[in-house]
Every structure is written in C-alpha cells, then in structure tokens.
Design a protein around this motif. Structure first.
Motif, PDB file in Angstrom:
ATOM      1  N   SER A  33       0.902  -1.193   0.061  1.00 34.63           N
ATOM      2  CA  SER A  33      -0.009   0.072   0.000  1.00 34.63           C
ATOM      3  C   SER A  33       0.902   1.162  -0.137  1.00 34.63           C
ATOM      4  CB  SER A  33      -0.925  -0.020   1.276  1.00 34.63           C
ATOM      5  OG  SER A  33      -0.067   0.173   2.355  1.00 34.63           O
ATOM      6  N   ASP A  35       0.575   3.579   2.096  1.00 37.07           N
ATOM      7  CA  ASP A  35       0.760   4.090   3.384  1.00 37.07           C
ATOM      8  C   ASP A  35       2.008   3.217   3.880  1.00 37.07           C
ATOM      9  OD1 ASP A  35      -1.912   5.399   4.537  1.00 37.07           O
ATOM     10  OD2 ASP A  35      -2.561   3.594   3.336  1.00 37.07           O
ATOM     11  N   ALA A  39       5.424   5.004   5.265  1.00 29.56           N
ATOM     12  CA  ALA A  39       5.915   4.583   6.481  1.00 29.56           C
ATOM     13  C   ALA A  39       7.509   4.042   6.358  1.00 29.56           C
ATOM     14  CB  ALA A  39       5.022   3.396   7.125  1.00 29.56           C
ATOM     15  N   LYS A  45       2.051  10.402   3.906  1.00 29.55           N
ATOM     16  CA  LYS A  45       1.379   9.682   2.704  1.00 29.55           C
ATOM     17  C   LYS A  45       1.175  11.001   1.468  1.00 29.55           C
ATOM     18  CE  LYS A  45      -2.719   7.122   1.274  1.00 29.55           C
ATOM     19  NZ  LYS A  45      -4.060   6.508   1.678  1.00 29.55           N
TER      20      LYS A  45
END
Length: 206
Positions: A33, A35, A39, A45
């Motif tokens: 993803s 996200d 991270a 994001k």
C-alpha cells in the motif's frame, strides 16, 4: 542557497522510491500500500502523492531508467549490429525487453494494461517508451527489408505489427504460465521470425 530545497526534494523522492522498490520486492505490488511506502520512507502519505500520483507511478518510476537504457540499446543495435544472421538480429533486439518482463511479472501486467493507467509524468514517460519500442521495431524491419533479408512478398508494416503482436503474446503467455521459461519463450519467437526470413535460421541460445 536555492539549490538546497531542490536537493532535499530529490533525496525525499529517492527515499520514497527506494522504499517502494523494497516493499514491492518483499511483498509484491498488489500487497503493498501507499501507506506502507510512506511509513518505510519516513514521510507522510501526502508527501508520497506529491512526488508520485499513484502506486502505479511508483512501479513505473522504479523501472524507467532501465527502460530508457533498453530503448537506447535497441536503437544502437538497429543502427550498428551486423546482420549476418538476420533472424537472430531481429529477435536479439527484443530479447532484453522480454527478459525484463519475465523478471518482474507485476510490471509486465502493468505494461499489458496501459489503457488503465492514470495520467501523470511517469505514465507519460512510460507510454513514450512503449511508443518508441514500436517505432524501433519498424526501423528494424525496414533495415532487414533494405538488406534483402525479408521474404520479398511480405509487407513490412504487417511484419512489424506481427512482431509486436507476438511480443505482447509472449508476455501474456509468460504471465499466465503457458510459456514458463526463457527458452520456451525465445524458441517460439525465433520460430515466428524465421518464417519471414529469406532462408536464414536464427542461431540457438542467447
């Protein structure tokens, strides 16, 4: 001092791209993803989307330098490689592209679904590379025609489209497991090209 923000921006973009490469390799494209990329890169994001419009752009950006290099190599081969074995020459200018898509099936699927891609600078660059591939294929066929290596009754435009269609077919075949390895894929491609040549058979092996 004006250069420092730009350098920070470039470093951030490279950090995002490296995070995406690692995650795609570890978990696959579909399972990764945005996200997770953010991270891993240590950014928000929104920062990812400031540099790359969507996840597909991340995948494209990770390959674009290699695609550009393949395009340059293909053009050089068309202009300079000897054609003592014409059929070998024609399959040779395509084999590096086939190897790329064998190595990364998820990128191959993205290549095969170009019409679904969202617009953006990375997508436009990618589509331009795809268009150049078609142009180069036509140049390769024209060279062989000019050297008398193609059967004289063949239309070069039809041969070009046939080569490209078969190229797509082999990428699909590998993605579906019908052409599971490089040897099977290349034998099939060699056999097709051989039917268009004036009595020349392609050399065996890579």
């Amino acid at each position: 001092m004006a250069g420092k923000p730009q350098k920070r921006t470039e470093r951030t973009r490279e950090r995002i791209l490296e995070a995406a490469r690692e995650l795609f390799e570890e978990h696959g494209y579909e399972a990764t993803s945005v996200d997770a990329v953010a991270a891993r890169a240590g950014v928000a994001k929104a920062t990812v989307f400031a540099h790359f419009s969507d996840k597909a752009s991340l995948l494209i950006a990770g390959k674009i330098h290699r695609l550009d290099a393949l395009g340059a190599d293909m053009r050089k081969a068309i202009d300079t490689d000897p054609t003592d074995v014409p059929a070998r020459y024609l399959v040779g200018v395509f084999r590096p592209w086939l190897a790329l898509y064998r190595q990364d099936p998820e990128f191959a699927r993205l290549f095969l679904s170009q019409s679904t891609l969202n617009d953006g600078p990375w997508t436009r660059h990618f589509l331009d590379v795809c268009a150049q591939l078609e142009t180069n294929a036509a140049r390769a066929v024209d060279r062989l025609l000019g050297e008398g290596a193609l059967r004289p009754e063949l239309d070069p435009a039809t041969v070009t489209q046939g080569v490209l269609a078969f190229y797509y077919h082999m990428i699909v075949g590998h993605s579906l497991g019908a052409l599971p390895d490089a040897a099977a894929q290349e034998r099939l491609f060699d056999a097709l090209i051989d039917t268009w040549m004036t009595g020349c058979r392609p050399a065996a092996g890579p």
